[in-house]
Design a protein around this motif. Sequence first.
Motif, PDB file in Angstrom:
ATOM      1  N   GLY A   1       0.879  -1.143  -0.304  1.00  0.00           N
ATOM      2  CA  GLY A   1       0.170   0.129  -0.293  1.00  0.00           C
ATOM      3  C   GLY A   1       0.489   1.228  -0.438  1.00  0.00           C
ATOM      4  N   PRO A   2       0.133   2.994  -0.538  1.00  0.00           N
ATOM      5  CA  PRO A   2       0.450   3.491  -0.225  1.00  0.00           C
ATOM      6  C   PRO A   2       1.094   4.094   1.194  1.00  0.00           C
ATOM      7  CG  PRO A   2      -1.622   4.438  -0.831  1.00  0.00           C
ATOM      8  CD  PRO A   2      -1.277   2.231  -0.900  1.00  0.00           C
ATOM      9  N   SER A   3       2.053   5.068   1.477  1.00  0.00           N
ATOM     10  CA  SER A   3       2.559   5.597   2.301  1.00  0.00           C
ATOM     11  C   SER A   3       2.053   7.084   2.470  1.00  0.00           C
ATOM     12  CB  SER A   3       3.499   4.604   3.584  1.00  0.00           C
ATOM     13  OG  SER A   3       4.493   5.227   2.433  1.00  0.00           O
ATOM     14  N   ILE A   4       2.088   7.792   3.630  1.00  0.00           N
ATOM     15  CA  ILE A   4       2.110   9.417   3.411  1.00  0.00           C
ATOM     16  C   ILE A   4       3.424   9.684   4.584  1.00  0.00           C
ATOM     17  CG2 ILE A   4       2.051  11.640   3.642  1.00  0.00           C
ATOM     18  CD1 ILE A   4      -0.194  10.518   1.097  1.00  0.00           C
ATOM     19  N   CYS A   5       4.594  10.090   4.953  1.00  0.00           N
ATOM     20  CA  CYS A   5       5.562  10.380   5.513  1.00  0.00           C
ATOM     21  C   CYS A   5       5.420  11.517   6.025  1.00  0.00           C
ATOM     22  CB  CYS A   5       6.603  10.178   5.954  1.00  0.00           C
ATOM     23  SG  CYS A   5       7.812  10.030   7.622  1.00  0.00           S
ATOM     24  N   PHE A   6       5.367  12.210   6.931  1.00  0.00           N
ATOM     25  CA  PHE A   6       5.140  14.073   7.389  1.00  0.00           C
ATOM     26  C   PHE A   6       6.011  14.448   8.544  1.00  0.00           C
ATOM     27  CE2 PHE A   6       4.114  18.049   8.238  1.00  0.00           C
ATOM     28  CZ  PHE A   6       4.738  19.091   7.222  1.00  0.00           C
ATOM     29  N   ASP A   7       7.152  15.099   8.776  1.00  0.00           N
ATOM     30  CA  ASP A   7       8.146  15.437   9.426  1.00  0.00           C
ATOM     31  C   ASP A   7       8.697  14.055  10.149  1.00  0.00           C
ATOM     32  OD1 ASP A   7       9.862  17.984  10.234  1.00  0.00           O
ATOM     33  OD2 ASP A   7       8.262  18.125  11.870  1.00  0.00           O
ATOM     34  N   ASN A   8       8.987  12.897   9.674  1.00  0.00           N
ATOM     35  CA  ASN A   8       8.897  11.876  10.484  1.00  0.00           C
ATOM     36  C   ASN A   8       7.777  11.274  11.589  1.00  0.00           C
ATOM     37  OD1 ASN A   8      11.105   9.722  10.235  1.00  0.00           O
ATOM     38  ND2 ASN A   8      11.616  10.148  12.762  1.00  0.00           N
ATOM     39  N   MET A   9       6.387  11.179  10.571  1.00  0.00           N
ATOM     40  CA  MET A   9       4.933  10.968  11.247  1.00  0.00           C
ATOM     41  C   MET A   9       4.781  10.068   9.868  1.00  0.00           C
ATOM     42  SD  MET A   9       3.015  12.900  14.284  1.00  0.00           S
ATOM     43  CE  MET A   9       2.199  14.204  12.993  1.00  0.00           C
ATOM     44  N   ILE A  10       4.149   8.973  10.596  1.00  0.00           N
ATOM     45  CA  ILE A  10       4.144   8.097   9.283  1.00  0.00           C
ATOM     46  C   ILE A  10       1.778   8.431  10.178  1.00  0.00           C
ATOM     47  CG2 ILE A  10       3.095   6.202   8.666  1.00  0.00           C
ATOM     48  CD1 ILE A  10       5.808   6.560   8.095  1.00  0.00           C
ATOM     49  N   LEU A  11       1.679   9.611   7.991  1.00  0.00           N
ATOM     50  CA  LEU A  11      -0.064   9.962   8.432  1.00  0.00           C
ATOM     51  C   LEU A  11      -0.490   8.693   8.382  1.00  0.00           C
ATOM     52  CD1 LEU A  11       0.855  13.598   7.358  1.00  0.00           C
ATOM     53  CD2 LEU A  11       0.730  13.011  10.075  1.00  0.00           C
TER      54      LEU A  11
ATOM     55  N   LEU B   1      -1.666  17.292  11.033  1.00  0.00           N
ATOM     56  CA  LEU B   1      -2.552  16.947  10.165  1.00  0.00           C
ATOM     57  C   LEU B   1      -3.773  17.092  10.496  1.00  0.00           C
ATOM     58  CD1 LEU B   1      -3.274  14.408   8.474  1.00  0.00           C
ATOM     59  CD2 LEU B   1      -3.212  13.084  10.582  1.00  0.00           C
ATOM     60  N   LEU B   2      -4.592  17.793  10.155  1.00  0.00           N
ATOM     61  CA  LEU B   2      -6.011  18.090   9.708  1.00  0.00           C
ATOM     62  C   LEU B   2      -6.806  17.246   9.289  1.00  0.00           C
ATOM     63  CD1 LEU B   2      -5.170  21.632   8.676  1.00  0.00           C
ATOM     64  CD2 LEU B   2      -5.636  20.793  10.661  1.00  0.00           C
ATOM     65  N   LYS B   3      -6.611  16.673   8.512  1.00  0.00           N
ATOM     66  CA  LYS B   3      -7.539  15.249   7.643  1.00  0.00           C
ATOM     67  C   LYS B   3      -6.454  15.395   7.022  1.00  0.00           C
ATOM     68  CE  LYS B   3     -12.060  14.558   5.953  1.00  0.00           C
ATOM     69  NZ  LYS B   3     -13.197  14.588   6.465  1.00  0.00           N
ATOM     70  N   ALA B   4      -7.455  13.332   6.907  1.00  0.00           N
ATOM     71  CA  ALA B   4      -6.576  13.012   6.191  1.00  0.00           C
ATOM     72  C   ALA B   4      -8.127  12.192   5.521  1.00  0.00           C
ATOM     73  CB  ALA B   4      -5.908  11.375   7.031  1.00  0.00           C
TER      74      ALA B   4
ATOM     75  N   ILE C   1      -5.367   3.970   4.323  1.00  0.00           N
ATOM     76  CA  ILE C   1      -5.664   3.847   3.199  1.00  0.00           C
ATOM     77  C   ILE C   1      -6.321   3.112   2.116  1.00  0.00           C
ATOM     78  CG2 ILE C   1      -3.147   4.430   3.198  1.00  0.00           C
ATOM     79  CD1 ILE C   1      -2.486   1.559   2.271  1.00  0.00           C
ATOM     80  N   GLY C   2      -7.223   3.379   0.844  1.00  0.00           N
ATOM     81  CA  GLY C   2      -7.501   3.122   0.099  1.00  0.00           C
ATOM     82  C   GLY C   2      -7.395   3.103  -1.442  1.00  0.00           C
ATOM     83  N   ARG C   3      -7.478   2.121  -2.297  1.00  0.00           N
ATOM     84  CA  ARG C   3      -7.002   2.337  -3.616  1.00  0.00           C
ATOM     85  C   ARG C   3      -7.882   3.897  -4.282  1.00  0.00           C
ATOM     86  NH1 ARG C   3     -11.864  -1.452  -6.815  1.00  0.00           N
ATOM     87  NH2 ARG C   3     -13.421  -0.346  -6.158  1.00  0.00           N
ATOM     88  N   GLY C   4      -7.031   4.128  -5.115  1.00  0.00           N
ATOM     89  CA  GLY C   4      -7.753   5.634  -5.476  1.00  0.00           C
ATOM     90  C   GLY C   4      -6.258   6.955  -5.127  1.00  0.00           C
ATOM     91  N   LEU C   5      -7.503   7.995  -4.675  1.00  0.00           N
ATOM     92  CA  LEU C   5      -6.276   8.983  -4.216  1.00  0.00           C
ATOM     93  C   LEU C   5      -6.170   8.862  -2.816  1.00  0.00           C
ATOM     94  CD1 LEU C   5      -5.035  11.403  -5.780  1.00  0.00           C
ATOM     95  CD2 LEU C   5      -6.629  12.498  -5.327  1.00  0.00           C
ATOM     96  N   ASN C   6      -5.322   9.168  -2.096  1.00  0.00           N
ATOM     97  CA  ASN C   6      -4.770   9.210  -0.506  1.00  0.00           C
ATOM     98  C   ASN C   6      -4.337  10.540  -0.315  1.00  0.00           C
ATOM     99  OD1 ASN C   6      -4.892   6.068   0.563  1.00  0.00           O
ATOM    100  ND2 ASN C   6      -4.146   6.358  -1.716  1.00  0.00           N
ATOM    101  N   ILE C   7      -4.783  11.134   0.543  1.00  0.00           N
ATOM    102  CA  ILE C   7      -4.272  12.883   0.507  1.00  0.00           C
ATOM    103  C   ILE C   7      -4.810  12.838   2.370  1.00  0.00           C
ATOM    104  CG2 ILE C   7      -5.440  14.830   0.360  1.00  0.00           C
ATOM    105  CD1 ILE C   7      -6.619  14.289  -2.125  1.00  0.00           C
ATOM    106  N   ALA C   8      -3.900  14.190   1.926  1.00  0.00           N
ATOM    107  CA  ALA C   8      -3.352  14.300   3.969  1.00  0.00           C
ATOM    108  C   ALA C   8      -3.142  15.203   3.676  1.00  0.00           C
ATOM    109  CB  ALA C   8      -1.795  14.421   4.863  1.00  0.00           C
ATOM    110  N   LEU C   9      -4.252  16.285   4.805  1.00  0.00           N
ATOM    111  CA  LEU C   9      -3.994  18.031   4.681  1.00  0.00           C
ATOM    112  C   LEU C   9      -3.167  18.388   5.885  1.00  0.00           C
ATOM    113  CD1 LEU C   9      -5.095  20.472   3.553  1.00  0.00           C
ATOM    114  CD2 LEU C   9      -7.112  19.789   5.409  1.00  0.00           C
TER     115      LEU C   9
END
Length: 74
Positions: free
Chosen positions: A29-39, A63-66, A47-55
């Motif tokens: 699966g995909p992953s998003i890391c921001f400032d050493n924190m896995i979001l 993190l405001l929303k994922a 996570i899911g298929r398609g577009l994964n977004i972290a605000l």
Amino acid sequence: PRHKCGNKKSCPQDYFAFKITSGAANVVGPSICFDNMILMSNVKNNIGRGLNIALVNGTSGQLLKADTFDLYSG
């Protein structure tokens, strides 16, 4: 030395480090890391298929929303 999010270099001061990794079909699966924190990741089960977004707040780094958007099913 280990750099934030596993990057090859450190970011300048007053910058956030991030790393976005694409998935591989339904095997990895995909992953998003921001400032050493896995979001978002398989481990966090957000996570899911398609577009994964972290605000993220650009000033505080909070993190405001994922969310995911399934672009396959319509």
